[in-house]
Write an enzyme that holds these catalytic residues in place. Structure first.
Site, PDB file in Angstrom:
ATOM      1  N   LYS A 127       0.847  -1.185   0.000  1.00 53.54           N
ATOM      2  CA  LYS A 127       0.000   0.000   0.000  1.00 53.54           C
ATOM      3  C   LYS A 127       0.880   1.231   0.000  1.00 53.54           C
ATOM      4  O   LYS A 127       1.946   1.244   0.631  1.00 53.54           O
ATOM      5  CB  LYS A 127      -0.869   0.011   1.270  1.00 53.54           C
ATOM      6  CG  LYS A 127      -2.077   0.894   1.165  1.00 53.54           C
ATOM      7  CD  LYS A 127      -3.194   0.231   0.379  1.00 53.54           C
ATOM      8  CE  LYS A 127      -4.357   1.161   0.153  1.00 53.54           C
ATOM      9  NZ  LYS A 127      -5.415   0.523  -0.632  1.00 53.54           N
ATOM     10  N   GLY A 231     -24.100   5.008  -0.225  1.00 51.44           N
ATOM     11  CA  GLY A 231     -23.066   5.465  -1.156  1.00 51.44           C
ATOM     12  C   GLY A 231     -23.440   5.145  -2.588  1.00 51.44           C
ATOM     13  O   GLY A 231     -23.601   3.974  -2.964  1.00 51.44           O
ATOM     14  N   GLY A 233     -21.706   6.394  -5.353  1.00 57.13           N
ATOM     15  CA  GLY A 233     -20.598   6.961  -6.122  1.00 57.13           C
ATOM     16  C   GLY A 233     -20.295   6.089  -7.316  1.00 57.13           C
ATOM     17  O   GLY A 233     -21.209   5.504  -7.934  1.00 57.13           O
ATOM     18  N   ASN A 234     -19.022   5.973  -7.638  1.00 57.55           N
ATOM     19  CA  ASN A 234     -18.625   5.201  -8.818  1.00 57.55           C
ATOM     20  C   ASN A 234     -19.106   3.753  -8.752  1.00 57.55           C
ATOM     21  O   ASN A 234     -19.692   3.234  -9.698  1.00 57.55           O
ATOM     22  CB  ASN A 234     -17.098   5.214  -8.945  1.00 57.55           C
ATOM     23  CG  ASN A 234     -16.609   6.548  -9.439  1.00 57.55           C
ATOM     24  OD1 ASN A 234     -17.124   7.080 -10.422  1.00 57.55           O
ATOM     25  ND2 ASN A 234     -15.635   7.116  -8.749  1.00 57.55           N
ATOM     26  N   VAL A 235     -18.855   3.112  -7.607  1.00 62.92           N
ATOM     27  CA  VAL A 235     -19.242   1.703  -7.485  1.00 62.92           C
ATOM     28  C   VAL A 235     -20.753   1.586  -7.286  1.00 62.92           C
ATOM     29  O   VAL A 235     -21.421   0.775  -7.941  1.00 62.92           O
ATOM     30  CB  VAL A 235     -18.508   1.017  -6.310  1.00 62.92           C
ATOM     31  CG1 VAL A 235     -18.993  -0.416  -6.152  1.00 62.92           C
ATOM     32  CG2 VAL A 235     -17.002   1.049  -6.524  1.00 62.92           C
TER      33      VAL A 235
HETATM   34  P1  NAD Z   1     -16.806   7.219  -4.552  1.00 64.69           P
HETATM   35  O1  NAD Z   1     -16.074   8.273  -3.813  1.00 64.69           O
HETATM   36  O2  NAD Z   1     -17.027   7.352  -6.010  1.00 64.69           O
HETATM   37  O3  NAD Z   1     -18.252   6.977  -3.887  1.00 64.69           O
HETATM   38  C1  NAD Z   1     -18.488   7.037  -2.509  1.00 64.69           C
HETATM   39  C2  NAD Z   1     -19.855   7.646  -2.358  1.00 64.69           C
HETATM   40  O4  NAD Z   1     -20.207   7.588  -0.985  1.00 64.69           O
HETATM   41  C3  NAD Z   1     -19.923   9.120  -2.778  1.00 64.69           C
HETATM   42  O5  NAD Z   1     -21.017   9.324  -3.633  1.00 64.69           O
HETATM   43  C4  NAD Z   1     -20.083   9.849  -1.463  1.00 64.69           C
HETATM   44  O6  NAD Z   1     -20.827  11.052  -1.592  1.00 64.69           O
HETATM   45  C5  NAD Z   1     -20.829   8.810  -0.649  1.00 64.69           C
HETATM   46  N1  NAD Z   1     -20.737   8.991   0.791  1.00 64.69           N
HETATM   47  C6  NAD Z   1     -19.679   9.374   1.536  1.00 64.69           C
HETATM   48  N2  NAD Z   1     -20.016   9.418   2.827  1.00 64.69           N
HETATM   49  C7  NAD Z   1     -21.314   9.034   2.905  1.00 64.69           C
HETATM   50  C8  NAD Z   1     -22.205   8.857   3.958  1.00 64.69           C
HETATM   51  N3  NAD Z   1     -21.852   9.088   5.238  1.00 64.69           N
HETATM   52  N4  NAD Z   1     -23.472   8.453   3.683  1.00 64.69           N
HETATM   53  C9  NAD Z   1     -23.847   8.224   2.403  1.00 64.69           C
HETATM   54  N5  NAD Z   1     -23.016   8.370   1.358  1.00 64.69           N
HETATM   55  C10 NAD Z   1     -21.777   8.769   1.599  1.00 64.69           C
HETATM   56  O7  NAD Z   1     -16.041   5.860  -4.211  1.00 64.69           O
HETATM   57  P2  NAD Z   1     -16.188   4.476  -4.963  1.00 64.69           P
HETATM   58  O8  NAD Z   1     -15.080   4.361  -5.949  1.00 64.69           O
HETATM   59  O9  NAD Z   1     -17.582   4.276  -5.383  1.00 64.69           O
HETATM   60  O10 NAD Z   1     -15.818   3.470  -3.793  1.00 64.69           O
HETATM   61  C11 NAD Z   1     -16.744   3.229  -2.746  1.00 64.69           C
HETATM   62  C12 NAD Z   1     -16.090   2.365  -1.684  1.00 64.69           C
HETATM   63  O11 NAD Z   1     -15.641   1.142  -2.256  1.00 64.69           O
HETATM   64  C13 NAD Z   1     -14.841   3.000  -1.059  1.00 64.69           C
HETATM   65  O12 NAD Z   1     -14.788   2.607   0.294  1.00 64.69           O
HETATM   66  C14 NAD Z   1     -13.687   2.362  -1.819  1.00 64.69           C
HETATM   67  O13 NAD Z   1     -12.505   2.319  -1.057  1.00 64.69           O
HETATM   68  C15 NAD Z   1     -14.246   0.961  -2.035  1.00 64.69           C
HETATM   69  N6  NAD Z   1     -13.676   0.288  -3.215  1.00 64.69           N
HETATM   70  C16 NAD Z   1     -13.808   0.850  -4.448  1.00 64.69           C
HETATM   71  C17 NAD Z   1     -13.283   0.189  -5.552  1.00 64.69           C
HETATM   72  C18 NAD Z   1     -13.441   0.757  -6.922  1.00 64.69           C
HETATM   73  O14 NAD Z   1     -13.228   0.035  -7.898  1.00 64.69           O
HETATM   74  N7  NAD Z   1     -13.807   2.020  -7.063  1.00 64.69           N
HETATM   75  C19 NAD Z   1     -12.626  -1.052  -5.402  1.00 64.69           C
HETATM   76  C20 NAD Z   1     -12.516  -1.599  -4.128  1.00 64.69           C
HETATM   77  C21 NAD Z   1     -13.051  -0.925  -3.039  1.00 64.69           C
END
Ligand code: NAD
Length: 436
Positions: A127, A231, A233-235
Site C-alpha cells: 500500500k 453510497g 458513487g462510482n461503485v
Molecule cells: P466514490 O467516492 O465514487 O463513492 C463514494 C460515495 O459515498 C460518494 O457518492 C459519497 O458522496 C458517498 N458517501 C460518503 N459518505 C457518505 C455517507 N456518510 N453516507 C452516504 N453516502 C456517503 O467511491 P467508490 O469508488 O464508489 O468506492 C466506494 C467504496 O468502495 C470506497 O470505500 C472504496 O474504497 C471501495 N472500493 C472501491 C473500488 C473501486 O473500484 N472504485 C474497489 C474496491 C473498493
C-alpha cells in the site's frame, strides 16, 4: 518511543531533516524476528512496529520519504511478497500523528495481500500513502501533478519493491502523473494505456458475492429482493445497474452528494430505485428494512451502534474496512445471524481489472470474465461460497475464515519468480537506499 510516533507527520519530516536524511526504512529480519531501522535514531519506530501487534504482521518493509516539494511524508508499505510484487493503491489522506499514518499503511498493505491472494493474483500485499497536509493546496492541479510525479520517482527508487495503484483521495489524473515517472504502477487511465475506471468491475463482483451469499443462506437469488445501499458513487451507481439487471424488486440508496443522486435519478428514471439525500453521519440507510445491505461509501460503518439495528440478512458491499473493529464486530454480526461478506472477498474486481493491464487489454477479456462466472473455480461466487462454508463448518466468523484462507494462499510462492522481491528489499538496504 511514544514521542517519535506521536509526532505529526510534518514534525517527523523535520526530524528527518535534522538527521540529514530525506529517507528512512524499517525492514523485518525474519531470522532474528526484529525490525531494523535505517537510522539508529529511528530505533523507537522499529520497536513501536514490533509492539503494534494489531497492525504489524511481520511486514517485510516500510519505506518513507520526505517530499522535497511540500514537506509531506510519503510511504510504501510492504506486507508479504511470496506471491509476487506487493501491489495496492495509493491513499492521499490527512493524518494527525505518525502512528496513525503507519498503522493505516500496515493494515491496508496486509488487506491488499489478502485480497490479491484470494483473487488468485500473483501479487503480494502493499500500500502507498501520502500524507495530505491540511494547509497544502491539495485541490490545485499543478500541486498534485508535482506531488504525484515525485511519488512516482520515489517508487522507481524502490526498484520494483512496491507497485502502486489508485485508492481513496487519488484521482485518475494523479495516476497518469505517477505513471509519468515510474513503471511500477497499475490502474492508470486508458488514455495512457491502462485499464481505466475499475468501478464497474468492482460493482459486478460485489453482486456476484451477494448472489453466492443468498444461495449459501438458502434465500434463493437476487430476483425479487430489496437492497439498501449506502453510497451512490462510482461503485454504487454501477451496482444499481447490475442489481436491476439481476431482477431485484427495489433499491433504496442514500448519499450525501446531491450531484451523485441527481446523476442516478437521471440514469434510473423509471426503475424501482428510491434515492435519499442524507447528512454526513446519518446512517439510517444501514438499518432500513431490506434483504441485502451494501455499504458502498466509507469504512467503520458496522459497529456496536449500527449492528443491533440492521434488518438485512446479508451484508455485502464494496467499501473497505466496513467493520470498525474486525474481530468484535464480525462476532456481533454473527451473533445476530447476519451473514457479512468480508470486503476483500466481495470487492476484489477493481484490482483484478487492473492487475495485468501492462500486458494490454481485450474488451471481453476471458482472464477477467472468469471471475464473474458462477461455476468457474476461484471466481468471486465460488470464493465467497468457500469462505462462508469454512466459517460455518469451523464455527468461525466469515472474516476469520477469509483471513485464514488468504494467509494460507499468501504462502504460495510465485510460480516463476519465487520470492524475488525480498532480494530487491535486501539489496536496497545493502546499497544504502535510505541514505540516497
Ligand atoms: P466514490 O467516492 O465514487 O463513492 C463514494 C460515495 O459515498 C460518494 O457518492 C459519497 O458522496 C458517498 N458517501 C460518503 N459518505 C457518505 C455517507 N456518510 N453516507 C452516504 N453516502 C456517503 O467511491 P467508490 O469508488 O464508489 O468506492 C466506494 C467504496 O468502495 C470506497 O470505500 C472504496 O474504497 C471501495 N472500493 C472501491 C473500488 C473501486 O473500484 N472504485 C474497489 C474496491 C473498493
Amino acid at each position: 518511543m511514544a514521542s517519535l510516533v506521536s509526532q505529526s507527520p510534518s514534525r517527523f519530516c523535520e526530524t528527518l531533516k535534522q538527521l540529514g536524511t530525506r529517507r528512512a526504512c524499517l525492514t523485518f529480519d525474519p531470522k532474528e524476528r526484529r525490525v531494523v531501522a535505517s537510522h539508529p535514531a529511528l530505533n523507537p519506530l522499529a520497536e513501536w512496529l514490533l509492539s503494534n501487534t494489531r497492525d504489524f504482521a511481520e511486514h517485510e518493509a516500510v519505506f518513507l520519504q520526505r517530499s522535497e516539494l511540500s514537506d509531506t511524508l510519503m510511504g510504501a508499505f510492504v506486507h508479504k511478497t511470496v506471491r509476487g510484487q506487493p501491489q495496492g493503491g495509493l491513499r492521499f489522506w490527512p493524518y494527525d500523528e505518525l502512528d496513525h499514518f503507519l498503522s493505516d499503511g500496515l493494515r491496508l498493505a496486509q488487506g491488499m495481500g489478502r485480497k490479491n491472494a484470494l483473487a488468485g493474483l500473483w501479487w503480494g500485499g502493499g500500500k502507498g500513502v501520502i500524507v495530505r497536509n491540511p494547509d497544502a493546496p491539495f485541490q490545485n492541479e499543478g500541486y498534485r501533478a508535482a506531488l504525484y510525479r515525485e511519488y512516482g520517482s520515489f517508487i522507481s527508487s524502490l526498484n520494483g519493491a512496491y507497485v502502486t495503484a489508485e485508492d481513496v483521495g487519488t484521482r485518475p489524473s494523479d495516476m497518469a502523473n505517477v505513471f509519468a515517472t515510474t513503471r511500477f504502477v497499475s490502474c492508470v487511465p486508458a488514455e495512457v494505456g491502462g485499464s481505466g475506471n475499475p468501478s464497474p468491475a468492482t460493482a459486478k463482483g460485489v453482486v456476484c458475492s451477494m448472489q453466492a451469499s443468498l444461495e449459501f443462506a438458502g434465500l434463493g437469488s437476487l430476483e425479487g429482493k430489496t437492497v439498501a445501499m449506502q453510497g451512490l458513487g462510482n461503485v454504487g451507481a454501477a451496482m444499481v445497474g447490475e442489481l436491476l439487471a439481476a431482477g431485484v424488486a427495489r433499491i433504496a440508496a442514500a448519499d450525501i452528494s446531491a450531484a451523485n443522486l441527481e446523476a442516478a435519478r437521471l440514469r434510473f428514471q423509471d426503475a424501482p430505485v428510491s434515492l435519499h439525500l442524507v447528512e454526513r453521519g446519518d446512517d439510517h440507510i444501514l438499518t432500513a428494512p431490506c434483504d441485502v445491505l451494501a455499504p458502498n461509501a466509507l469504512g467503520g460503518v458496522l459497529n456496536p451502534t449500527t449492528i443491533p439495528k440492521i434488518q438485512a440478512k446479508i451484508v455485502c458491499g464494496a467499501a473497505n474496512n466496513q467493520l470498525l473493529d474486525p474481530e468484535r464486530d464480525a462476532q456481533l454480526l454473527a451473533a445476530r445471524g447476519i451473514l457479512c461478506v468480508p470486503d476483500f472477498v466481495a470487492n476484489r474486481m477493481g484490482i483484478v481489472n487492473c492487475a495485468n493491464e501492462q500486458y494490454g487489454r481485450l474488451s471481453e477479456d476471458p482472464a477477467i470474465l472468469r471471475h464473474f462466472d458462477k461455476h468457474a473455480p476461484g471466481s468471486v461466487f465460488q470464493v465467497t461460497l468457500e469462505v462462508l462454508r469454512r466459517a460455518s463448518e469451523r464455527g468461525e466468523t466469515p472474516t476469520m475464515a477469509a483471513n485464514l484462507l488468504a494467509d494460507e494462499l499468501s504462502q504460495t510462492p510465485h510460480p516463476i519468480w519465487g520470492n524475488r522481491t525480498q532480494h530487491i528489499i535486501d539489496d536496497l538496504v545493502r546499497t544504502g537506499w535510505a541514505n540516497g
